[in-house]
Design a protein around this motif. Structure first.
Motif, mmCIF file in Angstrom:
data_model
loop_
_atom_site.group_PDB
_atom_site.id
_atom_site.type_symbol
_atom_site.label_atom_id
_atom_site.label_comp_id
_atom_site.label_asym_id
_atom_site.label_seq_id
_atom_site.Cartn_x
_atom_site.Cartn_y
_atom_site.Cartn_z
ATOM 1 N N ALA A 1 -19.683 0.096 -0.947
ATOM 2 C CA ALA A 1 -18.641 -0.893 -0.666
ATOM 3 C C ALA A 1 -17.357 -0.624 -1.408
ATOM 4 C CB ALA A 1 -19.163 -2.284 -1.007
ATOM 5 N N ALA A 2 -17.462 -0.059 -2.601
ATOM 6 C CA ALA A 2 -16.234 0.166 -3.373
ATOM 7 C C ALA A 2 -15.311 1.147 -2.687
ATOM 8 C CB ALA A 2 -16.585 0.684 -4.769
ATOM 9 N N ALA A 3 -15.884 2.046 -1.928
ATOM 10 C CA ALA A 3 -15.051 3.044 -1.257
ATOM 11 C C ALA A 3 -14.326 2.498 -0.049
ATOM 12 C CB ALA A 3 -15.914 4.238 -0.826
ATOM 13 N N GLN A 4 -14.643 1.246 0.321
ATOM 14 C CA GLN A 4 -13.992 0.681 1.503
ATOM 15 C C GLN A 4 -12.505 0.510 1.293
ATOM 16 O OE1 GLN A 4 -15.740 -2.958 2.782
ATOM 17 N NE2 GLN A 4 -17.805 -2.143 2.757
ATOM 18 N N ARG A 5 -12.069 0.488 0.052
ATOM 19 C CA ARG A 5 -10.668 0.184 -0.248
ATOM 20 C C ARG A 5 -9.699 0.947 0.642
ATOM 21 N NH1 ARG A 5 -7.107 -3.389 -2.477
ATOM 22 N NH2 ARG A 5 -5.258 -2.269 -3.118
ATOM 23 N N ASN A 6 -10.017 2.219 0.891
ATOM 24 C CA ASN A 6 -9.042 3.040 1.598
ATOM 25 C C ASN A 6 -9.579 3.700 2.856
ATOM 26 O OD1 ASN A 6 -6.980 2.606 -0.335
ATOM 27 N ND2 ASN A 6 -7.990 4.070 -1.688
ATOM 28 N N THR A 7 -10.833 3.350 3.262
ATOM 29 C CA THR A 7 -11.354 4.017 4.449
ATOM 30 C C THR A 7 -10.761 3.465 5.714
ATOM 31 O OG1 THR A 7 -13.237 2.491 4.467
ATOM 32 C CG2 THR A 7 -13.541 4.632 3.370
ATOM 33 N N SER A 8 -10.314 2.227 5.709
ATOM 34 C CA SER A 8 -9.804 1.621 6.933
ATOM 35 C C SER A 8 -8.329 1.923 7.107
ATOM 36 C CB SER A 8 -10.047 0.114 6.897
ATOM 37 O OG SER A 8 -9.514 -0.428 5.721
ATOM 38 N N ASN A 9 -8.052 3.152 7.465
ATOM 39 C CA ASN A 9 -6.657 3.571 7.597
ATOM 40 C C ASN A 9 -5.926 2.697 8.585
ATOM 41 O OD1 ASN A 9 -7.317 5.622 5.921
ATOM 42 N ND2 ASN A 9 -7.613 7.135 7.539
ATOM 43 N N ASN A 10 -4.778 2.190 8.207
ATOM 44 C CA ASN A 10 -4.016 1.346 9.106
ATOM 45 C C ASN A 10 -3.544 2.140 10.305
ATOM 46 O OD1 ASN A 10 -4.295 -0.875 7.541
ATOM 47 N ND2 ASN A 10 -2.316 -0.683 6.528
ATOM 48 N N TRP A 11 -3.390 1.401 11.433
ATOM 49 C CA TRP A 11 -2.989 2.073 12.667
ATOM 50 C C TRP A 11 -1.660 2.773 12.495
ATOM 51 C CZ3 TRP A 11 0.888 -0.113 16.185
ATOM 52 C CH2 TRP A 11 1.097 0.717 17.267
ATOM 53 N N ASP A 12 -0.703 2.137 11.829
ATOM 54 C CA ASP A 12 0.592 2.797 11.698
ATOM 55 C C ASP A 12 0.522 3.972 10.741
ATOM 56 O OD1 ASP A 12 2.226 0.524 9.351
ATOM 57 O OD2 ASP A 12 0.163 1.164 9.534
ATOM 58 N N THR A 13 -0.536 4.043 9.925
ATOM 59 C CA THR A 13 -0.700 5.216 9.082
ATOM 60 C C THR A 13 -1.157 6.404 9.913
ATOM 61 O OG1 THR A 13 -1.331 3.798 7.265
ATOM 62 C CG2 THR A 13 -1.901 6.110 7.072
ATOM 63 N N MET B 1 -1.981 -2.840 20.620
ATOM 64 C CA MET B 1 -2.111 -1.868 19.531
ATOM 65 C C MET B 1 -2.440 -2.551 18.208
ATOM 66 S SD MET B 1 -1.709 0.986 21.066
ATOM 67 C CE MET B 1 -1.074 2.378 20.147
ATOM 68 N N GLU B 2 -1.835 -3.704 17.971
ATOM 69 C CA GLU B 2 -2.124 -4.430 16.727
ATOM 70 C C GLU B 2 -3.580 -4.872 16.673
ATOM 71 O OE1 GLU B 2 -0.076 -5.405 13.823
ATOM 72 O OE2 GLU B 2 0.709 -3.552 14.641
ATOM 73 N N CYS B 3 -4.111 -5.308 17.811
ATOM 74 C CA CYS B 3 -5.516 -5.698 17.861
ATOM 75 C C CYS B 3 -6.409 -4.497 17.556
ATOM 76 C CB CYS B 3 -5.845 -6.273 19.244
ATOM 77 S SG CYS B 3 -7.559 -6.821 19.430
ATOM 78 N N ASN B 4 -6.089 -3.356 18.154
ATOM 79 C CA ASN B 4 -6.865 -2.143 17.871
ATOM 80 C C ASN B 4 -6.704 -1.705 16.425
ATOM 81 O OD1 ASN B 4 -8.216 -0.527 20.303
ATOM 82 N ND2 ASN B 4 -6.534 -1.769 21.093
ATOM 83 N N HIS B 5 -5.523 -1.867 15.890
ATOM 84 C CA HIS B 5 -5.266 -1.564 14.485
ATOM 85 C C HIS B 5 -6.193 -2.384 13.585
ATOM 86 C CE1 HIS B 5 -2.547 -3.062 11.021
ATOM 87 N NE2 HIS B 5 -3.254 -2.055 10.587
ATOM 88 N N GLU B 6 -6.313 -3.685 13.879
ATOM 89 C CA GLU B 6 -7.200 -4.535 13.087
ATOM 90 C C GLU B 6 -8.647 -4.063 13.178
ATOM 91 O OE1 GLU B 6 -6.675 -8.879 12.877
ATOM 92 O OE2 GLU B 6 -5.188 -8.594 14.470
ATOM 93 N N TYR B 7 -9.091 -3.771 14.397
ATOM 94 C CA TYR B 7 -10.496 -3.376 14.547
ATOM 95 C C TYR B 7 -10.754 -1.990 13.981
ATOM 96 C CZ TYR B 7 -12.201 -7.473 16.872
ATOM 97 O OH TYR B 7 -12.610 -8.762 17.115
ATOM 98 N N LYS B 8 -9.755 -1.146 13.984
ATOM 99 C CA LYS B 8 -9.912 0.145 13.311
ATOM 100 C C LYS B 8 -10.167 -0.079 11.817
ATOM 101 C CE LYS B 8 -7.725 4.664 12.835
ATOM 102 N NZ LYS B 8 -7.542 4.724 11.379
ATOM 103 N N GLY B 9 -9.478 -1.082 11.258
ATOM 104 C CA GLY B 9 -9.708 -1.420 9.860
ATOM 105 C C GLY B 9 -11.122 -1.916 9.622
ATOM 106 N N PHE B 10 -11.611 -2.794 10.502
ATOM 107 C CA PHE B 10 -12.988 -3.274 10.380
ATOM 108 C C PHE B 10 -13.980 -2.128 10.489
ATOM 109 C CE2 PHE B 10 -11.412 -7.559 11.695
ATOM 110 C CZ PHE B 10 -11.966 -8.275 10.649
#
Length: 594
Positions: free
Chosen positions: A131-143, A489-498
């Motif tokens: 879980a600690a590694a989750q900090r940065n695995t959910s790359n934001n869509w705009d990234t 795209m924003e919705c997909n961005h959110e789910y990419k984070g999840f």
């Protein structure tokens, strides 16, 4: 002047006064406190520019690199006596580097994970809690895709300003930059560096549940302490589910205002948060959101995906476009948390929204930071009202979740890629083509008007208007993505984070399953009793019920969200083409009937 050793490669963004540096390079620090997680440095060529503070390590005043040879006996003894927690943090960093070598795909580590070795010194494999590694695995869509509407400056994890003295944990993560075709190589370097240093953002030895003994403590404890907080899990029509509160609420993020401190030397943006169930507003800065995110990740991240916040920013963070985009994404993030039955009812989240004064805020903050029910120990608070599961069923459920979330992750990324290409086309080449058609028609009408023939006045006027119509259509085409594609795209961005959180969650479950499978060895050598093994199976079953409950919550939200956003997209597309059709009809009506 102080010297610093570069820890990670950093590629400068053009036009942002940054300095490109490479790992191992020694630079001279010309200004150690530019602010927002940056310092100014000069390389051996005499070039000066900004470098992320977290990418360098200040050298001692004698200029010797502490990583070089020549440590004293006492120094070496001290290094050799570092705690197992520090070693665990290094192991986590190494795992992050392994992910980088697999193409920055958070799924690669999960898909290739191996079970731990029961015969190791402490009886547990070296795999850290995920879980600690989750900090940065959910790359934001705009990234990953470069949102064309979002502010396109360098996005870093340097905060709006330094932490106030009443905050216990000064921190700054490695910068997080937007990827684009023009800066692909630099973005790759930034991504690698960030992944390599992600463990430093959340030191595992700081949180009891994240340390390596955490899983052992949960699975093998003779008797788990009865925590005051309980997270019930019931079986509903669609299987295990969280218990939803009788009344729900949302929280409105609005009214961003610029504030300052230190006699105006430090500036920041403060947002007003108003929960709909109290209608009493509180104010928070971005760093407060970041603190909340970290606390939620530390406490619930082993069981519940906690998507990352929108990126932090150094330059351009007070520009209107950026503030608007950040507020929109903070709103989406807070709404997600409000919709989760466990997160929304948690003490730390409620305190974040409902504190009454500075004293109450600080007290609640410190209480949250001392919470020991974090990491895998969060499962000790869960009480499934359901029969025990056998290990085969547990493993099948885990594999099914992994298969679906991986497939959805691929689908979301594909849609983001296609959407990004379409956005670029709609805001670039396509409007230009319509403009060219419009100008060509108007030029043709001008040529016709020079003929001196008296019978073509109406035709030339109609052609001119048709040309102007195509120029108007060019403007409509360029603006349309903001009205429909943006939300998709924003919705997909959110789910990419999840979805980026699930490899670590599933990895923790798979590791626990492997421990139970290998527990027969411990029973055979009398290291644990058969009853201990039964307890392990029961506790892994609790983890499985939690995973199933979270997936049922995930699916219900997914169905609602994609139904809403795709309907909106199609409705806006219909309206868009109807508007174009009407304009073309009007242009057609100007032509004389022969």
């Amino acid at each position: 002047m102080d010297m610093a050793r570069v820890m990670y490669d950093f590629a400068a963004e053009p036009g942002n006064n940054e300095l490109t540096v490479n790992e191992g390079e020694i630079i001279t620090i010309t200004n150690p406190d530019v602010g927002g997680g940056w310092l100014e440095g000069r390389n051996s060529k005499g070039e000066r520019g900004l470098v992320p503070t977290d990418y360098v390590e200040i050298l001692p005043s004698d200029g010797k690199d502490p990583f070089s040879c020549g440590n004293s006996v006492a120094d070496q003894a001290f290094l050799d006596s570092l705690s197992a927690s520090a070693a665990q943090a290094n192991s986590s960093a190494a795992n992050s580097n392994n992910q980088v070598s697999s193409g920055n795909d958070p799924w690669s580590a999960w898909s290739s994970s191996k079970s731990g070795n029961w015969d190791s010194t402490d009886g547990w494999g070296a795999k850290p809690e995920g879980a600690a590694a989750q900090r940065n695995t959910s790359n934001n869509w705009d990234t990953a895709f470069g949102h064309p509407q979002a502010y396109q400056g360098p996005a870093t994890a340097g905060d709006d300003d330094d932490w106030d003295e009443d905050w216990d944990d000064p921190k700054a993560a490695a910068p997080y930059f937007k990827d684009s075709e023009a800066a692909e190589a630099g973005a790759a370097q930034r991504g690698n560096s960030r992944a390599g240093s992600s463990s430093m953002k959340l030191p595992l030895n700081k949180f009891p549940g994240f340390a390596k003994p955490g899983m052992e403590q949960y699975l093998l404890a003779k008797q788990l302490a009865k925590p005051k907080e309980k997270i019930p899990i019931i079986v509903g029509d669609y299987g295990p589910m969280w218990v939803y509160p009788t009344s729900t609420f949302d929280c409105v993020v609005a009214d961003p205002r610029k504030g300052s401190k230190m006699y105006g030397l430090k500036s920041y943006i403060e947002y007003q948060l108003t929960p709909t169930n109290t209608n009493r507003s509180v104010n928070h800065r971005y760093k407060h959101f970041d603190w909340l995110y970290e606390r939620l990740l530390v406490k619930f991240g082993s069981a519940i995906p906690i998507p990352s916040l929108p990126d932090k920013q150094v330059t351009g963070r007070f520009e209107e476009e950026f503030i608007k985009m950040r507020m929109e994404r903070l709103q989406a993030w807070v709404t997600r948390m409000c919709r989760h039955p466990v997160i929304s009812e948690s003490e730390v989240f409620q305190q974040f929204l409902n504190f009454r004064d500075e004293k109450e805020w600080k007290t609640g903050k410190r209480k949250a930071e001392k919470d020991e029910l974090v990491g895998v120990m969060i499962f000790s608070t869960m009480e499934p009202e359901a029969p025990d599961l056998d290990l085969l069923e547990i493993e099948q459920k885990c594999d099914a979740v992994g298969k679906f979330t991986k497939a959805m992750d691929d689908g979301v990324k594909e849609l983001l890629t296609v959407g990004q290409e379409h956005w670029k086309r709609c805001t670039g080449p396509l409007p230009k083509e319509y403009q060219k058609i419009g100008k060509a028609l108007q030029s043709l009408a001008t040529v016709f008007s020079s003929s001196g023939y008296q019978g073509e006045t109406d035709l030339n006027a109609a052609i001119t208007e048709a040309g102007k119509t195509y120029e108007e259509i060019a403007g409509l085409v360029a603006e349309q993505p903001k009205k429909d594609l943006h939300f998709l795209m924003e919705c997909n961005h959110e789910y990419k984070g999840f979805l980026g959180c699930f490899p670590d969650i599933i990895g923790a479950h798979k590791a626990a399953i492997e421990k139970v499978k290998e527990s027969d060895k411990l029973v055979a050598t009398s290291k644990i009793t058969p009853q201990d093994k039964q307890n392990m199976v029961k506790r892994v079953g609790t983890m499985s019920y939690a995973l199933q409950a979270e997936m049922n919550h995930f699916h219900s939200n997914r169905i609602y969200d994609y139904n809403s956003v795709i309907r909106l997209y199609l409705e806006q597309q219909v309206q868009f083409y109807e508007t174009i059709a009407e304009k073309l009809r009007q242009a057609l009506g100007r032509f004389p009937v022969m």
